[in-house]
Enzyme design. Sequence first.
Site, PDB file in Angstrom:
ATOM      1  N   ASP A  85       0.881  -1.203   0.191  1.00  0.00           N
ATOM      2  CA  ASP A  85      -0.098  -0.088  -0.027  1.00  0.00           C
ATOM      3  C   ASP A  85       0.817   1.217   0.125  1.00  0.00           C
ATOM      4  OD1 ASP A  85      -1.958  -1.690   0.094  1.00  0.00           O
ATOM      5  OD2 ASP A  85      -2.571  -1.024   2.056  1.00  0.00           O
ATOM      6  N   HIS A 237       3.562  -2.645   2.864  1.00  0.00           N
ATOM      7  CA  HIS A 237       3.586  -1.039   2.418  1.00  0.00           C
ATOM      8  C   HIS A 237       4.862  -0.748   1.400  1.00  0.00           C
ATOM      9  CE1 HIS A 237       0.918  -0.755   5.828  1.00  0.00           C
ATOM     10  NE2 HIS A 237       0.277   0.114   5.274  1.00  0.00           N
TER      11      HIS A 237
END
Length: 700
Positions: A85, A237
């Site tokens: 992400d 992430h």
Amino acid sequence: MTPPGARTRTGGPAARWTLLALLFVPLLVLLAVQGLSTRTTGRSATPLRTSEGPLASAGPILAWDGHRLTSRAARPGKKLALTFDDGPDPRWTPRIAATLRRLGVPATFFVVGSQVARHPGIVRSLAADGFELGNHTFTHADLAALPGWERNLQIGLTDNAVAGAMGKRLRLVRPPYSATPAAVTNRQVVPLVDLARDGYVIALSNLDGEDWRRPGAAEIVSRITPKGGNGGIVLLHDGGGDRSQTIAALEQAVPRLRARGFQFVLVSALAQLPPQDVELPAGDWGRAKGRLLLGTLSVARWTTGALAALLLLVTILFAARIALLFAFARRHARTTRRRRPEEVFEEPVSIVVPAYNEAVGIERAVRSLVTSDYPEFEVIVVDDGSTDGTAELVEALGLSNVLVLRQPNRGKPAALNRGIQAARHPVVVMVDADTVFEPGTLRNLVQPFASPEIGGVSGNTKVGNRRSLLGRWQHIEYVMGFNLDRRLYDTLQCMPTVPGAIGAFRRQTLLDVGGVSSATLAEDTDLTLAVGRAGWRVVYVEDARAWTEAPSSLRALWRQRYRWSYGTLQAVWKHRAAMWRRGESRIGRRGLPYLVLFQITLPLLAPLIDLFSLYGLLFLQVREVLAFWVVFTTLQLGLGWYAFRLDRESPRVLWSMPLQQFVYRQLMYLVVIESVLTAVRGTPLHWRPISRSGEVEVPG
């Protein structure tokens, strides 16, 4: 530059504000676009697990079945889908992608639209390498905290950004601040339902690495390792901070998981979706919208960056001006107050007062002149075609040393030249008809002429109508602006302006430079520059005080300053040759550059402070913006206090200076901007007198 001597009217207020709006509105729009495209609601984070959420028993992939939100995928078995992400990040996304390629691991990247707009090339590279993409909103916003229209905007803008970058529309969506289905709250279900109804497939996660906390590679590996034999979706992430621990965790986890028999797949495989149903063709119109969005954001970023660089320049100029004014004012005060004239100057003096419709204050002005404690002088009032009985009022005073001359209306320069021609004495003092002298002003003003090198003298202009807030603001500007500048100019021997309200010249000097020119609207600046270029020194006398009436309305103030600013531009252009001619370096290499830098360039760029303050209040840290404003205002107050101390004025009026920053300062900036635009357009400007009220007060 406008041809000298031209006198015609410019556009009215409507045209003026329309022009300024055309300049500032696009900048405000671009700043707003940049601010909105970079605003985030917080750093990367995921909620805590709860067993009571409405989706506690659901799988990580959700879709709409026509009636309700349901789990899309079957049990994953030994399959794991790595997801990342908050990218694309220019530093970490390529490194993570390279690590995944080397390890032979597919992955799905949920991209933030504003980051896609900044780094479209990274998105294309991910797609070219076979990685899958999903939508993670445009600014990493919490969808549950937004109204429906803004949720749609967050998703739609990201779709457009990806379409502009790679020609695809994404079907996978992961809302920020979500992790496992068990962590979804009742409040978060609503946007998930809306997204699913619109055809999006929502991808949450089974295993949250919480690498945004940076707990260490070993802890991340532990969090993304299934406890049993079932895999699922792993949340990591690639943006939002330092991801070195994420890369280290991948290096350790992938071999271990493979050794346990886990297979790495894309999210679409777990969702049982063919690739063509995950990244859909955007179509020609979709590509066009996307490219338009990327182009607009690129222009907004470039504009914001350029304005930020200019803001840095403004800040440097502002600080430099304060430092220069303080240093030279201190030096001027030390040198002038220690200086004692070798001889007293008491030669006869001629005072020339040009007057056009000055019935309101002409009697008081003339009376103040004739009561001067100077041994011998004459007062010449040149009535320039007045229609209000100005000349008659002066004649009715019956003063023996006052001469009234009449002429048809030909303008202030012509009236001054008529008075100079009629003057009988070697020194000519020029005084505006709304100005009141103190008894000792004339004597103090002419004392420098005891030195033969002095060709002109500037007096100290004081605002006489300072009871209103606008009057106080102008009083502050006169003391800490005009007068501090004159101290600097005097020290550097490059005085560019002897004010029309109170100034003196040798009569022969005036004749040598051709008298007062009508080529510009700032005849006082034009004349002073000509005198300086001729080799004469022009000085400033702080004790020669003259009390003048400042404009009492914003409209009148605008007209006065517009004329001054435009006239200064004309004068600088007219005398630009002084910058390279030998023997004129004091004016050309000191006075003119200072005028251009601090009275033209700085006011032109200074509105950036206000634009970025507004930008900062909306999109940045409010405390930082307020801190900048406090420092800015404190420096101004410090300089103001010192200027008032030098001028022997009460600093109590400085309480109104912070308010001055919100109205008066912007008006002065707009005056300079419009003056420059008028000059660039080549539009001639004419001189218009300002109405007087006669409200001039002389303390004591």
